[in-house]
Design a protein around this motif. Structure first.
Motif, PDB file in Angstrom:
ATOM      1  N   GLY A   1      -0.036 -10.895  -2.768  1.00  0.00           N
ATOM      2  CA  GLY A   1      -0.213 -11.747  -1.595  1.00  0.00           C
ATOM      3  C   GLY A   1      -1.174 -11.177  -0.570  1.00  0.00           C
ATOM      4  O   GLY A   1      -1.273 -11.710   0.534  1.00  0.00           O
ATOM      5  N   LEU A   2      -1.875 -10.093  -0.907  1.00  0.00           N
ATOM      6  CA  LEU A   2      -2.857  -9.508  -0.001  1.00  0.00           C
ATOM      7  C   LEU A   2      -4.241 -10.093  -0.281  1.00  0.00           C
ATOM      8  O   LEU A   2      -4.531 -10.530  -1.389  1.00  0.00           O
ATOM      9  N   ASP A   3      -5.114 -10.060   0.719  1.00  0.00           N
ATOM     10  CA  ASP A   3      -6.463 -10.598   0.547  1.00  0.00           C
ATOM     11  C   ASP A   3      -7.398  -9.599  -0.116  1.00  0.00           C
ATOM     12  O   ASP A   3      -8.304  -9.983  -0.852  1.00  0.00           O
ATOM     13  N   GLN A   4      -7.191  -8.310   0.144  1.00  0.00           N
ATOM     14  CA  GLN A   4      -8.074  -7.312  -0.433  1.00  0.00           C
ATOM     15  C   GLN A   4      -7.396  -5.952  -0.350  1.00  0.00           C
ATOM     16  O   GLN A   4      -6.620  -5.673   0.571  1.00  0.00           O
ATOM     17  N   ILE A   5      -7.681  -5.107  -1.359  1.00  0.00           N
ATOM     18  CA  ILE A   5      -7.162  -3.737  -1.395  1.00  0.00           C
ATOM     19  C   ILE A   5      -8.320  -2.833  -1.795  1.00  0.00           C
ATOM     20  O   ILE A   5      -9.097  -3.172  -2.694  1.00  0.00           O
ATOM     21  N   TRP A   6      -8.429  -1.665  -1.137  1.00  0.00           N
ATOM     22  CA  TRP A   6      -9.440  -0.722  -1.555  1.00  0.00           C
ATOM     23  C   TRP A   6      -8.959   0.708  -1.311  1.00  0.00           C
ATOM     24  O   TRP A   6      -8.020   0.942  -0.553  1.00  0.00           O
TER      25      TRP A   6
ATOM     26  N   VAL B   1      -4.905   4.295   0.880  1.00  0.00           N
ATOM     27  CA  VAL B   1      -4.916   2.936   0.323  1.00  0.00           C
ATOM     28  C   VAL B   1      -4.995   1.977   1.503  1.00  0.00           C
ATOM     29  O   VAL B   1      -4.163   2.040   2.420  1.00  0.00           O
ATOM     30  N   VAL B   2      -5.978   1.098   1.514  1.00  0.00           N
ATOM     31  CA  VAL B   2      -6.171   0.160   2.617  1.00  0.00           C
ATOM     32  C   VAL B   2      -6.009  -1.259   2.084  1.00  0.00           C
ATOM     33  O   VAL B   2      -6.530  -1.591   1.015  1.00  0.00           O
ATOM     34  N   ALA B   3      -5.253  -2.081   2.800  1.00  0.00           N
ATOM     35  CA  ALA B   3      -5.044  -3.475   2.401  1.00  0.00           C
ATOM     36  C   ALA B   3      -5.292  -4.379   3.596  1.00  0.00           C
ATOM     37  O   ALA B   3      -5.081  -3.992   4.746  1.00  0.00           O
ATOM     38  N   LYS B   4      -5.743  -5.591   3.309  1.00  0.00           N
ATOM     39  CA  LYS B   4      -5.995  -6.576   4.367  1.00  0.00           C
ATOM     40  C   LYS B   4      -5.185  -7.836   4.079  1.00  0.00           C
ATOM     41  O   LYS B   4      -5.182  -8.346   2.965  1.00  0.00           O
ATOM     42  N   VAL B   5      -4.483  -8.307   5.115  1.00  0.00           N
ATOM     43  CA  VAL B   5      -3.780  -9.585   5.055  1.00  0.00           C
ATOM     44  C   VAL B   5      -4.503 -10.541   5.991  1.00  0.00           C
ATOM     45  O   VAL B   5      -4.547 -10.326   7.206  1.00  0.00           O
TER      46      VAL B   5
ATOM     47  N   ILE C   1      -5.017  -8.491   9.346  1.00  0.00           N
ATOM     48  CA  ILE C   1      -4.285  -7.276   9.650  1.00  0.00           C
ATOM     49  C   ILE C   1      -4.648  -6.237   8.587  1.00  0.00           C
ATOM     50  O   ILE C   1      -4.482  -6.481   7.392  1.00  0.00           O
ATOM     51  N   PHE C   2      -5.152  -5.096   9.019  1.00  0.00           N
ATOM     52  CA  PHE C   2      -5.545  -4.028   8.103  1.00  0.00           C
ATOM     53  C   PHE C   2      -4.440  -2.967   8.100  1.00  0.00           C
ATOM     54  O   PHE C   2      -4.023  -2.490   9.164  1.00  0.00           O
TER      55      PHE C   2
ATOM     56  N   PRO D   1       0.812  -1.229   0.000  1.00  0.00           N
ATOM     57  CA  PRO D   1       0.000   0.000   0.000  1.00  0.00           C
ATOM     58  C   PRO D   1       0.838   1.268   0.000  1.00  0.00           C
ATOM     59  O   PRO D   1       0.431   2.272  -0.593  1.00  0.00           O
ATOM     60  N   ALA D   2       2.019   1.242   0.630  1.00  0.00           N
ATOM     61  CA  ALA D   2       2.870   2.423   0.624  1.00  0.00           C
ATOM     62  C   ALA D   2       3.332   2.751  -0.793  1.00  0.00           C
ATOM     63  O   ALA D   2       3.385   3.912  -1.197  1.00  0.00           O
ATOM     64  N   THR D   3       3.671   1.708  -1.569  1.00  0.00           N
ATOM     65  CA  THR D   3       4.082   1.923  -2.955  1.00  0.00           C
ATOM     66  C   THR D   3       2.915   2.407  -3.806  1.00  0.00           C
ATOM     67  O   THR D   3       3.056   3.323  -4.624  1.00  0.00           O
ATOM     68  N   MET D   4       1.746   1.793  -3.612  1.00  0.00           N
ATOM     69  CA  MET D   4       0.581   2.194  -4.400  1.00  0.00           C
ATOM     70  C   MET D   4       0.176   3.633  -4.103  1.00  0.00           C
ATOM     71  O   MET D   4      -0.331   4.333  -4.987  1.00  0.00           O
ATOM     72  N   ALA D   5       0.413   4.089  -2.861  1.00  0.00           N
ATOM     73  CA  ALA D   5       0.065   5.468  -2.515  1.00  0.00           C
ATOM     74  C   ALA D   5       0.889   6.476  -3.301  1.00  0.00           C
ATOM     75  O   ALA D   5       0.502   7.635  -3.416  1.00  0.00           O
TER      76      ALA D   5
END
Length: 563
Positions: A126-131, A206-210, A190-191, A71-75
């Protein structure tokens, strides 16, 4: 009273006194002997448990660092920043407005493209979800809102997410992460939330869930468990402990509404890790200072060593409750020693017998100590090997590969030599697993690593970053030469099939490569290689893309122009 009568009276009394004195002295000697054995056993087992919990903490920190990087890179990407700037007109007007917001966002072509981008990013991250969440707290795009109307309706798109604890700090401009249970899926994870800035203004996050299921390797050792910053056990080797609360933890002071918001439950049984009061009852010979280092749980019998590592830069903490393996034997040894010393003091005949037994016992004690030392050395060797190499493919582990990357960057700068890093991802790997089974997927990963070893030099390195993704280090190689090397590797993988795989399995790989710049950090060069890999995958897969050190180079613009 004559002398004979006196002798008849004092004889039994003296005998009883001698027996009592011998028994008391024998008890003191036995206490001292078993205390030494206890010290040796505690020292050996404490070394092993410390090594286990330290390795566990390092794995947690390494895994979370890799998860934060996505998420840091996507930001920092233009496509994300532009999408959040364009979505500022979407704002919350109460829960009743959420269906209308969702419908409008799902029809917005720009947001649909962003959701496609998030879906692709989730596939190789490798993340479960990104939004994405705009500055008004509205989810404007989600990785699970495409290609499936049912999934779109159940996604977060259009939802007002301002009440999410993990998002509060991000919308204030700070990076945050927290454990929580998904409100829609009910799955824990982990969010991670990274704030997004455009031209100096905060435009969203950018929020990601593992998912916790991906992180079960954290608690592979018996007795280990992980707790969040509220003191709730979120995963444990013994799954029955999950959902328990550590003593005096923060969750016990939270309101029922706060507990339901974060954990979807209100009751948290007490873990009840405490100093084992039964130690002194079972064994009064144990010093008070030593007894204070032994802990007990209602779920186990006997004292245990307790190790905890907090401050992992994530709010999580690593714990190990390691039962003292030598405790039953120590109890037996004390009773036996007491009796043996008593018999020794009782007479010279018994003395010879006690010396023999003591000599045999000492030999066994030394052998047990030597065996424990050998077990400790074997365990340390095994932990070191597991930390250095991936068990399946033999490639370097992710943590060791990252350490090697830092070392190679320092060496390249010291010797003024070029350095290339590439990230390779096997194409359509999930389809191989689905069609031919996970065993075929494992053989495919092994074949790729074998191909790399056959094509690369001895000074080059390959590490498994996770799943079907591998990192390649090419020391003393510039970008043009590195691209030729990985292109040969790509062609060889297609040309030379694995004899262990079915003939219909066609392996191909997408590779992104970049070169070290003068001021690169390890995270920066990995981020560029990842962007190059994404360009290769979005360009049709089974290809190589190179990204020069300049962030504005054409490959980076090519990724943005996909939209």
């Amino acid at each position: 009273m004559n002398r004979t009568t006196l002798r008849q009276v004092t004889g039994p009394i003296s005998f009883v006194l001698i027996v009592l004195v011998c028994w008391f002295v024998a008890g003191m000697v036995a206490d001292r002997m078993v205390q030494q054995e206890l010290d040796a056993a505690l020292h050996t087992q404490r070394q092993m448990s410390t090594s286990i919990v330290d390795n566990m903490a390092e794995v947690i920190a390494s895994d979370l660092a890799m998860s934060r990087a996505i998420p840091a890179t996507m930001a920092e990407m233009d496509v994300v920043q532009h999408a959040l700037v364009q979505s500022q007109n979407y704002a919350a007007n109460g829960e009743a407005a959420e269906p209308a917001l969702r419908a409008a966002l799902l029809k917005d072509a720009q947001m649909t493209k962003v959701s496609n981008f998030l879906h692709d990013a989730q596939g190789f991250s490798g993340l479960d979800q990104i939004w994405l969440v705009n500055a008004n707290g509205i989810c404007v795009a989600s990785s699970n809102s495409i290609n499936n109307p049912l999934a779109a309706e159940s996604s977060f798109v259009g939802a007002d997410m301002r009440t999410r604890g993990y998002l509060t700090n991000a919308l204030l401009g700070a990076f945050s992460e927290a454990y929580g249970v998904g409100r829609a899926s009910g799955e824990p994870g982990i969010f991670i939330a990274a704030p997004v800035y455009a031209e100096g203004l905060l435009v969203g996050a950018v929020v990601a869930k593992v998912g916790i299921a991906r992180l079960r390797h954290w608690v592979a050792h018996v007795g280990t468990f992980v707790a969040d910053d509220n003191g709730v056990i979120i995963m444990a080797h013994n799954s029955e402990l999950e959902g328990h609360a550590l003593p005096s933890s923060r969750v016990t002071q939270m309101s029922p509404a706060e507990r339901r918001l974060i954990y979807h439950r209100e009751m948290f049984p007490d873990m009840r890790i405490r100093v084992d009061a039964q130690v002194r009852q079972q064994a009064p010979w144990v010093p008070a200072a030593v007894a204070g280092q032994l802990f007990g749980m209602s779920e186990q019998r006997g004292p245990a060593l307790y190790q905890a590592r907090i401050g992992l830069n994530s709010g999580l903490s690593a714990h190990l409750v390691d039962p003292l393996a030598a405790w039953p034997e120590l109890l037996r040894n004390h009773k036996r020693d007491h009796l043996l010393v008593f018999l020794t003091l009782a007479g010279t005949v018994a003395l010879a017998w006690v010396i023999t037994v003591s000599y045999v016992r000492e030999r066994r004690h030394h052998r047990a100590t030597r065996d424990l030392a050998e077990q400790l050395q074997s365990a340390n060797t095994l932990l070191s090997a597991e930390a250095r190499h991936d068990a399946l493919t033999g490639a370097l582990s992710r943590r060791y590969f990252l350490d090697l990357l830092r070392h190679e960057i320092e060496r390249a700068r010291a010797s003024n030599e070029p350095l290339c890093m590439a990230i390779a991802d096997l194409d359509h790997f999930k389809q191989i697993n689905d069609r031919f089974g996970h065993a075929a997927g494992d053989r495919a990963l092994e074949h790729f690593v074998d191909t790399c070893r056959a094509e690369l030099r001895g000074a080059d390195a390959i590490g498994r970053l996770g799943g079907e993704e591998f990192g390649l280090l090419l020391p003393a190689t510039d970008l043009a030469g590195g691209r030729e090397v990985v292109e040969r590797l790509r062609l060889r993988l297609k040309a030379v099939p694995s004899p262990k795989l079915p003939p219909s399995v066609g392996l191909s790989v997408s590779i992104g490569i970049t070169e070290l710049s003068a001021d690169d950090l390890p995270e920066r060069i990995m981020s560029r290689a990842d962007m190059a890999l994404y360009a290769a995958k979005t360009g049709g897969r089974d290809r190589t893309e190179a990204l020069p050190p300049d962030d504005t180079a054409p490959p980076a613009r090519t990724v943005a122009n996909v939209w």
